[in-house]
Design an enzyme around this catalytic site. Structure first.
Site, PDB file in Angstrom:
ATOM      1  N   ARG A 204       0.717  -1.156  -0.101  1.00 20.35           N
ATOM      2  CA  ARG A 204       0.137   0.180  -0.199  1.00 20.35           C
ATOM      3  C   ARG A 204       0.810   1.179  -0.042  1.00 20.35           C
ATOM      4  NH1 ARG A 204      -4.664  -2.050   4.295  1.00 20.35           N
ATOM      5  NH2 ARG A 204      -5.149  -3.795   3.139  1.00 20.35           N
ATOM      6  N   ASP A 274      13.123   1.705 -11.183  1.00 21.25           N
ATOM      7  CA  ASP A 274      14.480   1.316 -11.395  1.00 21.25           C
ATOM      8  C   ASP A 274      14.355  -0.254 -10.749  1.00 21.25           C
ATOM      9  OD1 ASP A 274      17.074   0.694 -11.075  1.00 21.25           O
ATOM     10  OD2 ASP A 274      17.724   2.462 -10.149  1.00 21.25           O
ATOM     11  N   ASP A 278      21.264  -2.051  -7.809  1.00 23.66           N
ATOM     12  CA  ASP A 278      22.642  -1.985  -8.526  1.00 23.66           C
ATOM     13  C   ASP A 278      23.469  -0.767  -7.857  1.00 23.66           C
ATOM     14  OD1 ASP A 278      21.813   0.048 -10.050  1.00 23.66           O
ATOM     15  OD2 ASP A 278      22.884  -0.851 -11.797  1.00 23.66           O
TER      16      ASP A 278
END
Length: 419
Positions: A204, A274, A278
């Site tokens: 949520r 994204d 990384d």
């Protein structure tokens, strides 16, 4: 029309109280909240849970503007219930500002609330099954630069018949496990969510149903329950979803948008995701297809809701959110840790069951109370600057701008624009 406003117009004031926005920079459905502008000043003078001079006492009656002569952590045992037409100006607190810790707040039926620059941290000791902030009824409220965390049900939830609400420049963080929810935003009355950070909530982030504008927000490290949940309901929804950035974190196991259907109508534009965790912010724009938006019914035309003055790109939104949202006049240790998680770009973050892992609410410098000779809530040195009298209790008189003098002072303490 409010009786008070009608009377003001009858005596020929050159401005209309109702035409003012709540403060410079107020936007969205709740921008015209009046707060306590037509009432009285209340100065919070101690960190007690209750009694004269306490925050709880300050918000217990209608038509008040609340300022602070003290900074620090206010520990509460029971939920705080806010009355109608109350303005809370946390930026007026000395030192590191105000944190309210230990239970949640109800703004149900707190019509015309204005809430700025305060931290509301519920925590494990709060009432089981309750939200850090809940609004189930009421209209025309705005929350700006609030840091809210550690709800035991939802962290910031709006439902029922609530209408014309704005949450802007706010951090909604770390709903406690096992529920761990950012919040339900489920009302047909209109909710604007602008430039907020949802972080470390399992699910949520938010869950939306009804009429909603979701613009320039950042959502980070949601869990398996979902990021933005698109209704999951047969109730009709109509949402703008524009310029947001979704960034996966260590707890993220599902995509940014889930549980849409033919009843959830969404206008989408330039949202980034994204997913790779990384350590570099290198997301891409989500293509305009139902499969990228959880199966919602996409529409071609933006809904005509009260919009942001300046629409950021998703990258600009990330820069703004990490730099300025929450009770950011002075960022406390909790918000500092949360922002550091975001700026790890996917490598840090966690879902928590106990705020102890964050160091609890932390310690705040209480600062020193300012000299206020007339006791009207405005420090003497500020009165001269804004044109009021340090020897006359005139803080609730109206300036030519339409704001009270105490609002003029409070507004001068923080930025009036985000671009």
């Amino acid at each position: 029309m409010r009786l008070g406003i009608a009377l003001f117009s009858l005596i020929g004031l050159c401005h209309s109280v109702s035409a003012l926005i709540a403060f410079p920079g107020a936007e969205g459905f709740g921008a015209n909240a009046v707060g306590g502008r037509q009432g009285e000043i209340y100065v919070v003078t101690n960190l007690n849970d209750s009694g004269e001079g306490s925050l709880r006492d300050a918000v217990s009656a209608t038509d008040r503007i609340v300022v602070f002569a003290v900074g620090g952590v206010i520990e509460i045992s029971d939920r705080i219930v806010v009355s109608k037409r109350v303005t809370i100006l946390g930026q007026t607190a000395p030192g590191d500002g105000i944190t309210v810790y230990g239970n949640g707040w109800s703004f149900s039926n707190a019509d015309d609330a204005i809430v700025r620059y305060i931290r509301i941290r519920m925590g494990k000791v709060g009432d089981s099954g309750k939200d850090a902030i809940t609004i189930a009824e009421g209209s025309t409220m705005i929350f700006d630069h609030v840091s809210v965390s550690w709800g035991r049900d939802e962290t910031f939830s709006i439902s029922g018949t609530a209408s014309n609400i704005t949450i802007q420049n706010t951090i909604i963080a770390q709903g406690l496990e096992t529920h761990s929810c950012g919040g339900l935003i489920q009302t047909g009355g209109g909710v604007s969510l602008f430039r907020n950070l949802y972080i470390d909530n399992k699910t949520r982030n938010p869950k939306v149903k009804g009429v909603n504008d979701f613009t320039n927000n950042v959502v980070y490290n949601w869990g398996g329950g979902g990021g933005y949940i698109a209704g999951d309901s047969s109730g009709d929804s109509y949402a703008n979803i524009i310029g947001n950035y979704f960034i996966s974190g260590p707890s993220t196991s599902v995509t940014a948008f889930t549980r849409g259907n033919e009843y959830f109508h969404g206008y989408v534009e330039t949202n980034y995701y994204d997913p790779d965790r990384d350590g570099t912010l290198n997301g891409n724009e989500l293509g305009v297809s139902a499969s990228n938006y959880g199966g919602m019914a996409l529409v071609d035309t933006k809904y005509d809701y009260p919009a942001v003055e300046y629409q950021m790109t998703p990258g600009e939104a990330v820069n703004y959110v990490t730099g300025y949202v929450g009770a950011s006049k002075v960022r406390d240790s909790v918000d500092t840790q949360l922002i550091a998680q975001v700026k790890s770009w996917g490598t840090k973050g966690e879902l928590i069951s106990d705020e102890a892992s964050m160091g609890g609410p932390g310690d705040l410098d209480g600062g020193s109370p300012p000299t206020d000779s007339d006791g009207d809530g405005i420090p003497d040195d500020a009165e001269t600057e804004i044109g009021s009298d340090p020897n006359t209790a005139d803080s609730m008189e109206l300036h030519s701008s339409g704001y009270t003098y105490v609002e003029m002072w409070a507004n001068s303490l923080v930025p009036s624009s985000y671009h």
